[in-house]
Write an enzyme that holds these catalytic residues in place. Structure first.
Site, mmCIF file in Angstrom:
data_model
loop_
_atom_site.group_PDB
_atom_site.id
_atom_site.type_symbol
_atom_site.label_atom_id
_atom_site.label_comp_id
_atom_site.label_asym_id
_atom_site.label_seq_id
_atom_site.Cartn_x
_atom_site.Cartn_y
_atom_site.Cartn_z
ATOM 1 C CE LYS A 20 -2.584 33.565 27.914
ATOM 2 N NZ LYS A 20 -2.228 32.180 28.264
ATOM 3 N NE ARG A 38 -3.526 34.600 34.528
ATOM 4 C CZ ARG A 38 -2.586 34.641 33.584
ATOM 5 N NH1 ARG A 38 -2.393 35.706 32.874
ATOM 6 N NH2 ARG A 38 -1.860 33.585 33.341
ATOM 7 N NE ARG A 71 6.664 29.358 28.134
ATOM 8 C CZ ARG A 71 5.502 29.855 28.510
ATOM 9 N NH1 ARG A 71 4.751 30.522 27.665
ATOM 10 N NH2 ARG A 71 5.081 29.669 29.745
ATOM 11 N NE ARG A 110 6.865 32.096 31.876
ATOM 12 C CZ ARG A 110 5.634 32.397 31.457
ATOM 13 N NH1 ARG A 110 5.449 32.886 30.239
ATOM 14 N NH2 ARG A 110 4.602 32.205 32.245
ATOM 15 N NE ARG A 123 2.016 29.244 34.535
ATOM 16 C CZ ARG A 123 2.828 28.997 33.510
ATOM 17 N NH1 ARG A 123 3.827 28.150 33.636
ATOM 18 N NH2 ARG A 123 2.636 29.612 32.371
HETATM 19 P P1 AP5 Z 1 3.053 30.619 24.436
HETATM 20 O O1 AP5 Z 1 2.647 31.371 23.225
HETATM 21 O O2 AP5 Z 1 4.252 31.083 25.183
HETATM 22 O O3 AP5 Z 1 1.795 30.414 25.397
HETATM 23 P P2 AP5 Z 1 0.994 31.425 26.319
HETATM 24 O O4 AP5 Z 1 -0.448 31.139 26.131
HETATM 25 O O5 AP5 Z 1 1.454 32.824 26.111
HETATM 26 O O6 AP5 Z 1 1.443 30.867 27.717
HETATM 27 P P3 AP5 Z 1 1.925 31.584 29.041
HETATM 28 O O7 AP5 Z 1 2.509 30.485 29.882
HETATM 29 O O8 AP5 Z 1 2.819 32.731 28.766
HETATM 30 O O9 AP5 Z 1 0.603 32.048 29.642
HETATM 31 P P4 AP5 Z 1 0.315 32.277 31.122
HETATM 32 O O10 AP5 Z 1 -1.031 32.850 31.018
HETATM 33 O O11 AP5 Z 1 0.455 31.129 32.030
HETATM 34 O O12 AP5 Z 1 1.535 33.172 31.588
HETATM 35 P P5 AP5 Z 1 1.649 34.706 31.885
HETATM 36 O O13 AP5 Z 1 3.017 35.104 31.532
HETATM 37 O O14 AP5 Z 1 0.502 35.450 31.341
HETATM 38 O O15 AP5 Z 1 3.289 29.091 23.993
HETATM 39 C C1 AP5 Z 1 3.665 28.103 24.943
HETATM 40 C C2 AP5 Z 1 4.637 27.104 24.293
HETATM 41 O O16 AP5 Z 1 3.968 26.377 23.259
HETATM 42 C C3 AP5 Z 1 5.844 27.746 23.621
HETATM 43 O O17 AP5 Z 1 6.948 26.911 23.808
HETATM 44 C C4 AP5 Z 1 5.455 27.808 22.134
HETATM 45 O O18 AP5 Z 1 6.578 27.760 21.289
HETATM 46 C C5 AP5 Z 1 4.577 26.604 21.984
HETATM 47 N N1 AP5 Z 1 3.475 26.787 21.035
HETATM 48 C C6 AP5 Z 1 2.738 27.929 20.838
HETATM 49 N N2 AP5 Z 1 1.787 27.721 19.899
HETATM 50 C C7 AP5 Z 1 1.924 26.412 19.507
HETATM 51 C C8 AP5 Z 1 1.226 25.594 18.569
HETATM 52 N N3 AP5 Z 1 0.200 26.075 17.838
HETATM 53 N N4 AP5 Z 1 1.617 24.310 18.430
HETATM 54 C C9 AP5 Z 1 2.676 23.818 19.166
HETATM 55 N N5 AP5 Z 1 3.374 24.555 20.060
HETATM 56 C C10 AP5 Z 1 2.999 25.833 20.242
HETATM 57 O O19 AP5 Z 1 1.474 34.726 33.492
HETATM 58 C C11 AP5 Z 1 2.455 34.219 34.349
HETATM 59 C C12 AP5 Z 1 2.082 34.491 35.794
HETATM 60 O O20 AP5 Z 1 1.993 35.917 36.007
HETATM 61 C C13 AP5 Z 1 0.725 33.961 36.252
HETATM 62 O O21 AP5 Z 1 0.804 32.618 36.681
HETATM 63 C C14 AP5 Z 1 0.396 34.928 37.409
HETATM 64 O O22 AP5 Z 1 1.103 34.610 38.580
HETATM 65 C C15 AP5 Z 1 0.918 36.251 36.881
HETATM 66 N N6 AP5 Z 1 -0.112 37.007 36.143
HETATM 67 C C16 AP5 Z 1 -0.079 37.326 34.816
HETATM 68 N N7 AP5 Z 1 -1.191 38.000 34.469
HETATM 69 C C17 AP5 Z 1 -1.942 38.125 35.594
HETATM 70 C C18 AP5 Z 1 -3.208 38.680 35.876
HETATM 71 N N8 AP5 Z 1 -3.950 39.270 34.914
HETATM 72 N N9 AP5 Z 1 -3.685 38.609 37.138
HETATM 73 C C19 AP5 Z 1 -2.970 38.027 38.114
HETATM 74 N N10 AP5 Z 1 -1.763 37.456 37.917
HETATM 75 C C20 AP5 Z 1 -1.254 37.492 36.662
#
Ligand code: AP5
Ligand code: ZN
Length: 207
Positions: free
Chosen positions: A13, A84, A118, A151, A162
């Site tokens: 994402k 979410r 990552r 991270r 997660r």
């Molecule tokens: P990346 O693009 O970083 O993936 P992502 O989908 O953005 O993953 P996140 O871990 O950031 O999502 P998340 O939803 O867990 O975290 P968030 O920060 O929102 O890619 C991942 C890796 O793969 C990278 O190394 C990249 O290089 C590689 N990659 C990408 N595309 C690829 C491909 N096509 N092929 C191969 N490799 C690839 O949330 C974190 C925490 O915050 C949550 O756990 C929660 O505690 C809190 N939080 C956030 N939002 C909310 C909410 N709305 N409500 C409640 N709590 C929340």
């Protein structure tokens, strides 16, 4: 455009949202980054860190407030990491309309590999992967020369938690937007450039 991007932790994402924001000149609204920037802020529920480092969701009122403030004045946006659960979905529905919802589909084992490998730039937020997308010089950002870090929630244990939390809470969100006729499913296991081609096509059809 007003775009929502859905997918499990590690589905890509953030990677695709950064490109969307740049390509269409829109805001990248990410609750994850906003919470990381305020990880130790005291709220009436405790700090975001207490939830994030355990892989749990931060309480709805905290994230709803972040999203409302971020999209209020935005002409266009890509929303990444929100909503979410059902309650956040209802809240979003009250404050804005969406043009298209993209869903990046990736299998669990691949998600864990992506999360644990990552690395993120502490200066500009660019994302790398030790195997799939390594920087030219280990530990250093190609784009700005900043240091890369891992991270706190990208350990294998927290990554798996997660994914479980995602499966329990976020599946109804996908169903909601599918029923609303807004969902475009994209194969997230292709290369980043191939995924991007599908993302761009899906958005252009809805503009
Ligand atoms: P990346 O693009 O970083 O993936 P992502 O989908 O953005 O993953 P996140 O871990 O950031 O999502 P998340 O939803 O867990 O975290 P968030 O920060 O929102 O890619 C991942 C890796 O793969 C990278 O190394 C990249 O290089 C590689 N990659 C990408 N595309 C690829 C491909 N096509 N092929 C191969 N490799 C690839 O949330 C974190 C925490 O915050 C949550 O756990 C929660 O505690 C809190 N939080 C956030 N939002 C909310 C909410 N709305 N409500 C409640 N709590 C929340
Ligand atoms: Zn950088």
């Amino acid at each position: 455009p007003r775009i929502l991007i859905l997918g499990a932790p590690g589905a890509g994402k953030g990677t695709q949202s950064r490109r969307l924001a740049e390509n269409y000149g829109i805001e990248h609204v990410t609750t994850g980054d906003a919470l990381r920037a305020n990880k130790h802020m005291e709220t009436e529920y405790g700090t975001p860190a207490e939830f994030m480092d355990a892989g749990e969701l931060v309480p709805d009122p905290v994230v709803n407030e972040i999203v409302k403030a971020a999209i209020e004045d935005a002409e266009g946006f890509v929303l990444d990491g929100y909503p979410r659960n059902e309650s956040q979905t209802e809240y979003l529905d009250e404050i804005t309309d969406l043009d298209v919802v993209l869903y990046l589909d990736v299998a669990d084992d691949e998600l864990v590999r992506r999360l644990t490998g990552r690395r993120v730039c502490e200066e500009c937020g660019a994302t790398y992967h030790v195997d799939f997308n390594p920087p030219e010089e280990s530990g250093t950002c190609d784009e700005c020369g900043g240091d890369l870090y891992q991270r706190d929630d990208d350990t294998e244990e927290t990554a798996r938690e997660r994914i479980t939390v995602y499966e329990e809470n976020t599946q109804p969100v996908i169903d909601y937007f599918r029923d609303a006729g807004l969902l475009v499913e994209i194969d997230g296991e292709q290369t980043p450039d191939e995924v991007w081609a599908d993302v761009e096509d899906a958005v252009d059809v809805h503009l």
